[in-house]
Scaffold this motif. Sequence first.
Motif, PDB file in Angstrom:
ATOM      1  N   THR A 119       0.838  -1.209   0.000  1.00 34.43           N
ATOM      2  CA  THR A 119       0.000   0.000   0.000  1.00 34.43           C
ATOM      3  C   THR A 119       0.868   1.252   0.000  1.00 34.43           C
ATOM      4  O   THR A 119       0.477   2.289  -0.541  1.00 34.43           O
ATOM      5  N   GLU A 120       2.058   1.165   0.586  1.00 35.31           N
ATOM      6  CA  GLU A 120       2.966   2.312   0.569  1.00 35.31           C
ATOM      7  C   GLU A 120       3.442   2.594  -0.856  1.00 35.31           C
ATOM      8  O   GLU A 120       3.577   3.760  -1.255  1.00 35.31           O
ATOM      9  N   ASP A 121       3.713   1.523  -1.623  1.00 35.73           N
ATOM     10  CA  ASP A 121       4.075   1.703  -3.037  1.00 35.73           C
ATOM     11  C   ASP A 121       2.961   2.414  -3.784  1.00 35.73           C
ATOM     12  O   ASP A 121       3.220   3.290  -4.623  1.00 35.73           O
ATOM     13  N   ARG A 176       0.755   4.487  -2.563  1.00 31.95           N
ATOM     14  CA  ARG A 176       0.675   5.887  -2.141  1.00 31.95           C
ATOM     15  C   ARG A 176       1.773   6.731  -2.778  1.00 31.95           C
ATOM     16  O   ARG A 176       1.570   7.897  -3.131  1.00 31.95           O
ATOM     17  N   GLN A 177       2.957   6.141  -2.945  1.00 24.16           N
ATOM     18  CA  GLN A 177       4.095   6.913  -3.458  1.00 24.16           C
ATOM     19  C   GLN A 177       4.116   7.020  -4.978  1.00 24.16           C
ATOM     20  O   GLN A 177       4.810   7.874  -5.525  1.00 24.16           O
ATOM     21  N   ALA A 178       3.345   6.165  -5.650  1.00 20.75           N
ATOM     22  CA  ALA A 178       3.365   6.182  -7.115  1.00 20.75           C
ATOM     23  C   ALA A 178       2.788   7.485  -7.650  1.00 20.75           C
ATOM     24  O   ALA A 178       1.712   7.921  -7.224  1.00 20.75           O
ATOM     25  N   GLU A 179       3.496   8.121  -8.568  1.00 21.22           N
ATOM     26  CA  GLU A 179       3.013   9.347  -9.186  1.00 21.22           C
ATOM     27  C   GLU A 179       2.194   9.068 -10.435  1.00 21.22           C
ATOM     28  O   GLU A 179       1.396   9.902 -10.871  1.00 21.22           O
ATOM     29  N   ASP A 230       4.441   3.659 -12.696  1.00 21.45           N
ATOM     30  CA  ASP A 230       5.414   3.509 -11.615  1.00 21.45           C
ATOM     31  C   ASP A 230       5.248   2.171 -10.907  1.00 21.45           C
ATOM     32  O   ASP A 230       6.161   1.713 -10.205  1.00 21.45           O
TER      33      ASP A 230
END
Length: 414
Positions: free
Chosen positions: A74-76, A78-81, A85
């Motif tokens: 889930t962190e991936d 959130r960080q994906a622009e 990505d």
Amino acid sequence: MATTVTAPRGMRDHLPADKARREHVLGVIRGVYARHGFDEIETPVVEDAARLHSGLGGDNEKLAFAVMRRGLTTEDLRQAEAPLDLADLGLRFDLTVPLARFYASHRAELPTVFRAVQIAPVWRAERPQKGRYRQFVQCDIDVLGEPGQLAEIELIRATTAALDALGIVGTSIRINDRRILLALLASWGITEPAAADRALITVDKLDKIGAVGVAEELGQTLDLDPGATADTIRALESADWESVRGADWLDADAFAELERLRAALPGVDLRFDPTLVRGMGYYTGTIFEVAHPDFGYSLGGGGRYDGMIGRFLGQDVPAVGFSLGFERLVDLVSLPGSAESDAVVLVYDKDVDPVRLAALKAEALDAHHRVRLEKRTKNMKNLLAGLAEQGFGSFATVGADTASLEGVAFRPLA
């Protein structure tokens, strides 16, 4: 909630008769290309996402199916622009980009001039409609390492031979050169590369929106006079080898090369078409398409893409390719049913002993190439008609008292 049992949208199942027709077409094409000296290769169905989105695939890159990385958290997310990505691979959208990567990987193991065949499925996230699918087969031949026109000659010869072998007659090859297109745009004052790319995308819509539509779009995006541009495009639509010779906008060197190509291909209906674009931005020289007067679409196309392999290898390699529209060809070709008269069907009653039935089939296999067992049905007419479509030539009825096929009468299915 009921679970759907249909194939994914834009993809298809193939019933036995359809599959048999597809394999027949593939067999004919493969046989012709092998005789012309092309070697078949196979590449993975996925490529690195970065490679598929490196600018080589034009608009097809927007249609690529991405494969999400394993182990995403889930962190991936959130960080994906951007969605890409989250992907490290993607399904191939054509066979040309994989071929360029393949050649760069294996150049030391390949001949100086490599003639390749690739026949395999590709995937594009198209909007499904008649004749346009999300999974379809491409049928490509390419010549890599040959800078001269021998490459184009070999490709066109092999392609027209394949069409002839399939029984598709009346085709012509529309031909042009990207240098001629760029010279035409320069005569309109369009010389900046980005503007030229936009203009070619618009001109490529000619068969869909017509000369007026193209002229209006060019006027909106590039400030050209729509009236004068439409008149020029109409004249170009009816142009031929003779009418353009000496035109002040023509790239004379490129046109002379096309004329030499025409002279080297007697018997091939090669038609110069200065409006032919081919949508892929990687083409650098000759471009061509297979046309037929009965169809409003091409049956194949390709061109020279001398700059692509250098993106992987760091050194330019001349390359030309020709792709047949396999899915369209399949719809035009019928199985030669009567030619498979040695393919037989044994129709049996339900009370026939299975051991005896297996022995009868073995006896038929000893004398024929292909044997099918079919249980008798109430509607034998439909059963036999379907078998005829699949290429079976004759049938015989066997019962509980049939000890051998000797003396059993076989009747034609068609």
